[in-house]
Design a protein around this motif. Sequence first.
Motif, PDB file in Angstrom:
ATOM      1  N   GLU A 415       0.810  -1.316   0.098  1.00 13.68           N
ATOM      2  CA  GLU A 415      -0.080  -0.008  -0.262  1.00 13.68           C
ATOM      3  C   GLU A 415       0.797   1.271   0.048  1.00 13.68           C
ATOM      4  O   GLU A 415       0.376   2.275  -0.793  1.00 13.68           O
ATOM      5  CB  GLU A 415      -0.906  -0.111   1.347  1.00 13.68           C
ATOM      6  N   GLY A 416       1.876   1.278   0.826  1.00 12.54           N
ATOM      7  CA  GLY A 416       2.740   2.484   1.155  1.00 12.54           C
ATOM      8  C   GLY A 416       3.286   2.710  -0.428  1.00 12.54           C
ATOM      9  O   GLY A 416       3.370   3.969  -0.865  1.00 12.54           O
ATOM     10  N   GLU A 417       3.963   1.715  -1.002  1.00 13.68           N
ATOM     11  CA  GLU A 417       4.725   1.890  -2.346  1.00 13.68           C
ATOM     12  C   GLU A 417       3.615   2.369  -3.440  1.00 13.68           C
ATOM     13  O   GLU A 417       4.020   3.168  -4.378  1.00 13.68           O
ATOM     14  CB  GLU A 417       5.423   0.856  -2.776  1.00 13.68           C
ATOM     15  N   GLY A 456      -1.480  -6.965   0.153  1.00 14.74           N
ATOM     16  CA  GLY A 456      -2.256  -6.448   1.303  1.00 14.74           C
ATOM     17  C   GLY A 456      -2.887  -7.783   1.961  1.00 14.74           C
ATOM     18  O   GLY A 456      -2.605  -8.992   1.501  1.00 14.74           O
ATOM     19  N   GLU A 457      -4.196  -7.567   2.607  1.00 18.69           N
ATOM     20  CA  GLU A 457      -4.896  -8.709   3.224  1.00 18.69           C
ATOM     21  C   GLU A 457      -5.172  -9.620   1.964  1.00 18.69           C
ATOM     22  O   GLU A 457      -5.302 -10.815   2.519  1.00 18.69           O
ATOM     23  CB  GLU A 457      -6.007  -7.941   4.147  1.00 18.69           C
ATOM     24  N   ARG A 458      -5.822  -9.193   1.231  1.00 15.77           N
ATOM     25  CA  ARG A 458      -6.381  -9.815   0.191  1.00 15.77           C
ATOM     26  C   ARG A 458      -5.630  -9.261  -1.135  1.00 15.77           C
ATOM     27  O   ARG A 458      -5.898  -8.099  -1.463  1.00 15.77           O
ATOM     28  CB  ARG A 458      -7.962  -9.750  -0.060  1.00 15.77           C
ATOM     29  N   VAL A 459      -4.784  -9.704  -1.865  1.00 19.80           N
ATOM     30  CA  VAL A 459      -3.990  -9.413  -3.024  1.00 19.80           C
ATOM     31  C   VAL A 459      -4.976  -9.110  -4.143  1.00 19.80           C
ATOM     32  O   VAL A 459      -5.899  -9.926  -4.457  1.00 19.80           O
ATOM     33  CB  VAL A 459      -2.730 -10.239  -3.234  1.00 19.80           C
ATOM     34  N   LEU A 460      -4.812  -8.022  -4.768  1.00 24.88           N
ATOM     35  CA  LEU A 460      -5.647  -7.530  -5.864  1.00 24.88           C
ATOM     36  C   LEU A 460      -4.661  -7.468  -7.042  1.00 24.88           C
ATOM     37  O   LEU A 460      -3.733  -6.970  -6.992  1.00 24.88           O
ATOM     38  CB  LEU A 460      -6.234  -6.388  -5.756  1.00 24.88           C
ATOM     39  N   GLY A 477       0.702 -14.050   8.604  1.00 25.28           N
ATOM     40  CA  GLY A 477       2.015 -14.571   8.538  1.00 25.28           C
ATOM     41  C   GLY A 477       2.954 -14.180   7.563  1.00 25.28           C
ATOM     42  O   GLY A 477       4.029 -14.060   7.664  1.00 25.28           O
ATOM     43  N   LEU A 478       2.577 -13.668   6.426  1.00 27.29           N
ATOM     44  CA  LEU A 478       3.171 -13.279   5.322  1.00 27.29           C
ATOM     45  C   LEU A 478       3.564 -11.839   5.406  1.00 27.29           C
ATOM     46  O   LEU A 478       4.347 -11.255   4.618  1.00 27.29           O
ATOM     47  CB  LEU A 478       2.319 -13.428   4.075  1.00 27.29           C
ATOM     48  N   ASN A 483       8.888 -11.648   2.546  1.00 28.55           N
ATOM     49  CA  ASN A 483       7.824 -12.382   1.825  1.00 28.55           C
ATOM     50  C   ASN A 483       7.673 -11.556   0.395  1.00 28.55           C
ATOM     51  O   ASN A 483       7.234 -12.445  -0.548  1.00 28.55           O
ATOM     52  CB  ASN A 483       6.758 -12.567   2.403  1.00 28.55           C
ATOM     53  N   GLY A 484       7.863 -10.523   0.296  1.00 33.20           N
ATOM     54  CA  GLY A 484       7.706  -9.563  -0.880  1.00 33.20           C
ATOM     55  C   GLY A 484       8.756 -10.262  -1.977  1.00 33.20           C
ATOM     56  O   GLY A 484       8.636 -10.346  -2.968  1.00 33.20           O
ATOM     57  N   ASP A 485       9.997 -10.350  -1.488  1.00 32.97           N
ATOM     58  CA  ASP A 485      11.116 -10.827  -2.350  1.00 32.97           C
ATOM     59  C   ASP A 485      10.838 -12.332  -2.894  1.00 32.97           C
ATOM     60  O   ASP A 485      10.937 -12.634  -3.956  1.00 32.97           O
ATOM     61  CB  ASP A 485      12.371 -10.661  -1.551  1.00 32.97           C
TER      62      ASP A 485
END
Length: 554
Positions: A415-417, A456-460, A477-478, A483-485
Amino acid sequence: MRKVLTSAEMREVDRLTTDKYGIPSLLLMENAAHAVSRVIADRLGGDVAGKSVLILCGPGNNGGDGAALARILWTQGAFVEAVLLGRVDGTKGDARTNFEILQKISENEGFELDQPDLGFEEITTLEEWLEYDSVNFHADDPDVLVDALFGTGLTRPLDGVYEQAAAFIHAYSEANDECSTFVVSIDMPSGLCSDATKCIGTNPRVHATVTFTAPKPANVLPPASGCNGELYIEQIGSPCELVTGSPSKLFLAESTDVAEWLERTEFTPSSYKNRRGHALVIAGSKNYTGAAVLCGDAATRSGVGLVTLAVPEGSRESVVARVSPEVMVRGIDQTEEGSAAESGLEQIAEFVKNIDVIAIGSGLSSKEDETRQFIRRAVEERKTPVVIDADGLTALSPFSIKGSADLPLVLTPHEGEFIKLLGFDDKEKGTKAIEDRVAAVRDFAMKYEVILVLKGERVLIGRPDGTVVINPTGNSGLGKAGNGDTLTGVLAGCVAQAVQMKIDIFDAVVAGVYMSALAGDIAAEKFGKRVMTASDVRECMADVFSLFEAEGAE
């Protein structure tokens, strides 16, 4: 992928089911009740006989579903008590038909001695509700509590007796282990607006929700989706073409999407590394070598044939010592004569040929001007699809580069990015601008012709044509470092395979997101959300593939 419908779109499907195909709406209501009864029976071990059920009904069609359900469960041997928050003579249409049937059955004095009880009450005021001793239903808590107050038609917060009933339902679903009541909502937890992602007032958080024909936004988008519990999507008789023909461009990803993608990218007798795609990962910096290792290792777990990891020359030895031996590691020396951007790109062009995708950003440092310049040129002068994450996104903020059908850009911001990509320096204003996450993702993907993966909580996942896909897998937990990498590496590998095998890249991204998050779910089961790491998630990719292989063999 399964379409997600608004309440208006769902009403149109229901109307056409009756008008175009002649399927009575009363039959649809009956089918809906049977669908809920099957879910309840399954959760109770296959049989409802001898179980106690309390059903709270509203005066509309959702309550009509509940009335039909009461009759069905009673005929199956359950002790049922149905409560209508209203009067039968105040209801209409199919709902009234089912309430009148229920009322007549409950008033019948000729029950067999061994037949279970069927109770029916009408309550209209808060005082009547408070007097109703539902807590002592059959002297114990009911085995099942059904929320049939309101379905898709609600647009304002509950009040009065309905608010109290919703709070009563919520109390049961939140009860401690001493209460084993299974709480299920019909269509959606009462109190939610089906088209809104936010909770608009009092509503229960239930154990399961049974919705019909297609999911609605509140069933699948947070925070409202968090109130649904386990979601069951049941077909009740509307022809599939009415759903597929709906104008909705919002979809829910399913396991079948992954299964189909895996089938299309399966290993054949002629498979070898060059036919399974080559992913180049440009990652890492002096202080963030771990991100490069995680991204490169995750790519190797995607099924891709080759992975090359390009890192700053000064970090190469550190990366080589930790990365999987299957990953080829090359150093980029940015001290040569000329600009760092030119030097880095020239070196990459020299040591890598026939690559199918570039992933750039994990562990890079966008604080350095030469790095930002290098990232921008790598994206602008690309000859392959590019997956961009982390500081790769920061270097391109605010975003202005357009993708293309031949050379897609896949952006994976949190979200921040995303707020920075939109050009907002003020986080509060940026947060407000993306309050409607679906609309924000759709608009951005269409404007810049990119595939946007908003974490986010549900990826779009947004597509340039306006399609937005909701990913249902994953857990809190993700939300930890690395986890982004890991996701970037998996996506790079999936896109490389798609390019090599001439498969739609958007489908590859949807499958990659689903599988990566599912690996997170498996890791949570194995290790727990508190202690699971990004490395655990990567290793659980093997479990994901095994799961789909086992299902395919059945």
